[in-house]
Design a protein around this motif. Structure first.
Motif, PDB file in Angstrom:
ATOM      1  N   ILE A   1       0.884  -1.183   0.000  1.00  0.00           N
ATOM      2  CA  ILE A   1       0.000   0.000   0.000  1.00  0.00           C
ATOM      3  C   ILE A   1       0.914   1.222   0.000  1.00  0.00           C
ATOM      4  O   ILE A   1       1.654   1.440   0.972  1.00  0.00           O
ATOM      5  N   PHE A   2       0.864   1.977  -1.076  1.00  0.00           N
ATOM      6  CA  PHE A   2       1.785   3.112  -1.210  1.00  0.00           C
ATOM      7  C   PHE A   2       1.273   4.315  -0.413  1.00  0.00           C
ATOM      8  O   PHE A   2       0.664   5.225  -0.959  1.00  0.00           O
ATOM      9  N   GLY A   3       1.539   4.317   0.867  1.00  0.00           N
ATOM     10  CA  GLY A   3       1.200   5.452   1.735  1.00  0.00           C
ATOM     11  C   GLY A   3      -0.138   5.291   2.411  1.00  0.00           C
ATOM     12  O   GLY A   3      -1.132   4.984   1.753  1.00  0.00           O
ATOM     13  N   GLU A   4      -0.148   5.471   3.751  1.00  0.00           N
ATOM     14  CA  GLU A   4      -1.457   5.483   4.449  1.00  0.00           C
ATOM     15  C   GLU A   4      -1.582   6.732   5.326  1.00  0.00           C
ATOM     16  O   GLU A   4      -2.308   6.752   6.308  1.00  0.00           O
ATOM     17  N   ASP A   5      -0.853   7.780   4.898  1.00  0.00           N
ATOM     18  CA  ASP A   5      -0.920   9.037   5.653  1.00  0.00           C
ATOM     19  C   ASP A   5      -1.419  10.188   4.782  1.00  0.00           C
ATOM     20  O   ASP A   5      -1.045  11.332   4.980  1.00  0.00           O
ATOM     21  N   TYR A   6      -2.241   9.842   3.786  1.00  0.00           N
ATOM     22  CA  TYR A   6      -2.850  10.901   2.964  1.00  0.00           C
ATOM     23  C   TYR A   6      -4.053  11.473   3.706  1.00  0.00           C
ATOM     24  O   TYR A   6      -4.629  10.819   4.584  1.00  0.00           O
ATOM     25  N   GLU A   7      -4.448  12.680   3.294  1.00  0.00           N
ATOM     26  CA  GLU A   7      -5.641  13.288   3.905  1.00  0.00           C
ATOM     27  C   GLU A   7      -6.900  12.749   3.237  1.00  0.00           C
ATOM     28  O   GLU A   7      -7.587  13.433   2.478  1.00  0.00           O
ATOM     29  N   THR A   8      -7.158  11.491   3.477  1.00  0.00           N
ATOM     30  CA  THR A   8      -8.349  10.813   2.944  1.00  0.00           C
ATOM     31  C   THR A   8      -8.943  10.039   4.124  1.00  0.00           C
ATOM     32  O   THR A   8      -8.270   9.872   5.154  1.00  0.00           O
ATOM     33  N   PRO A   9     -10.179   9.553   4.011  1.00  0.00           N
ATOM     34  CA  PRO A   9     -10.809   8.925   5.182  1.00  0.00           C
ATOM     35  C   PRO A   9      -9.984   7.803   5.831  1.00  0.00           C
ATOM     36  O   PRO A   9      -9.887   7.741   7.049  1.00  0.00           O
ATOM     37  N   ASP A  10      -9.366   6.925   5.039  1.00  0.00           N
ATOM     38  CA  ASP A  10      -8.554   5.875   5.691  1.00  0.00           C
ATOM     39  C   ASP A  10      -7.057   6.070   5.466  1.00  0.00           C
ATOM     40  O   ASP A  10      -6.260   5.170   5.744  1.00  0.00           O
ATOM     41  N   GLY A  11      -6.681   7.235   4.943  1.00  0.00           N
ATOM     42  CA  GLY A  11      -5.252   7.544   4.773  1.00  0.00           C
ATOM     43  C   GLY A  11      -4.656   7.037   3.472  1.00  0.00           C
ATOM     44  O   GLY A  11      -3.508   7.347   3.157  1.00  0.00           O
ATOM     45  N   THR A  12      -5.436   6.241   2.683  1.00  0.00           N
ATOM     46  CA  THR A  12      -4.890   5.753   1.401  1.00  0.00           C
ATOM     47  C   THR A  12      -5.575   6.489   0.249  1.00  0.00           C
ATOM     48  O   THR A  12      -6.650   7.068   0.418  1.00  0.00           O
TER      49      THR A  12
END
Ligand code: UFG
Length: 323
Positions: A205-216
């Motif tokens: 999973i390329f990144g889970e710290d985005y500003e999206t509901p689950d970070g992806t």
């Protein structure tokens, strides 16, 4: 109609060829087979092997076949590769496209539907993305597609070649006959299914710290049969200009993996990896224009159906078109 399909041995070109033939149109596929697959070309189509970078070849075939219209899929389409070798993308996607447009002008073919991409928008300020969003590509792939859109506007104004630009979001899914087989594979859904087939140990999973509901990252996954239908609508009506092709719904990377777990019954181990450079956090289509003007309506706009169709094809073709 007699339709000339460049890139008809590729993922979206093969399925659109199949649907055109099902509807009784004649199809001439023009493909170099550099990245496409001979067995992805429907048996009912006429096949002309050639490369758009060879201007003489494309002019000759266009004169000989005299189609009513052109669907132009043939292109390189890997963002990462374009960041390493931009010249390759300009030569193939821009110069190849110009050769095609010149061949059309010479043979007096006046209609083209061009495969463009949401990558022409770059990182949009807001989603859903409408067609009038400023186009600021962030990689040579998106820039090469935008350059050819712009060239086609002039071919329309000066030479009267009517041009439709279909800006795809994330193409996915399969028909019974044709599916997704890229080498190397970089796309999320086929990579996940390779894990389910036991060909890979895990999905990253390329990144889970985005500003999206689950970070992806959120993407708009659009079934290739729906994409193909939009081409047929664009061909048959009196249309020109850009149309976004997406469902209008974004799914996160984690949601796609969870759905693939349900569909395949496989645990599909996932590992968190660093962000992939250049990935926008959210790309979701505003598709009102395609709906109202083309009369298009995505029918397979359900993540489960998309993954089920891809899973069926990958199970039947575990090694892609090599089988
Ligand atoms: N992803 C992962 N792991 C992987 C592969 C992908 O987490 O192993 C993520 C990506 O980071 C992205 C999402 O899954 O967030 C979808 O990635 P894809 O590579 O499947 O598709 P992209 O959204 O990157 O690319 C698509 C088209 C391109 C087009 C681009 C526009 O395939 O042709 O959208 O940004 F240029």
């Amino acid at each position: 109609m007699k339709v000339f399909v460049t890139g008809g041995a590729g993922y979206i070109g093969s399925v659109t060829t199949e649907l055109l033939l099902n509807k009784g149109h004649d199809v001439v596929v023009f493909d170099s087979l550099e990245r496409g697959h001979r067995s992805a070309i429907d048996d009912r189509a006429t096949f002309e092997q050639g490369n758009l970078r060879d201007k003489e070849a494309i002019c000759t075939v266009m004169q000989q076949t005299k189609p009513d219209a052109v669907l132009h899929f043939a292109a390189y389409a890997l963002v990462g590769e374009s960041m390493e070798d931009p010249g390759m993308y300009y030569r193939n996607n821009v110069i190849g496209g110009i050769n095609l447009a010149d061949a059309m002008q010479k043979a007096e073919i006046n209609k083209i539907v061009f495969s463009s991409t949401c990558a022409t928008y770059g990182q949009p300020d807001r989603v859903p993305i409408t067609e009038d969003t400023l186009q600021r590509p962030e990689n040579p792939y998106g820039e090469s597609k935008l350059a050819f859109e712009k060239a086609l506007r002039w071919y329309q104004d000066i030479h009267g070649i009517q041009s439709v630009f279909l800006r795809y979001f994330n193409a996915c899914g399969a028909t019974e006959k044709f599916g997704e087989d890229h080498a190397p594979e970089t796309h999320l859904i086929p990579l996940i299914l390779q894990v389910a087939l036991g060909q890979r140990e895990h999905i990253s999973i390329f990144g889970e710290d985005y500003e999206t509901p689950d970070g992806t990252c959120l993407r708009d996954y659009i079934h290739i049969v729906d994409l193909a239908q939009a081409h047929i609508l664009a061909l048959t009506g009196d249309h020109s200009g850009p149309f976004n092709l997406g469902t209008g719904t974004g799914y996160s990377v984690k949601e796609v993996i969870d759905m693939a777990r349900e569909v395949t019954g496989h645990e599909i181990p996932a590992v968190i990896a660093p962000r992939r450079p250049g990935d926008p956090p959210r790309l979701v289509a505003g598709n009102e224009k395609a709906k109202t003007i083309l009369g298009w309506k995505p029918k397979l706009d359900d993540l489960r159906k998309i993954i089920e169709s891809a899973w069926q094809w990958h199970q039947e073709h575990p090694n892609g078109y090599e089988d």
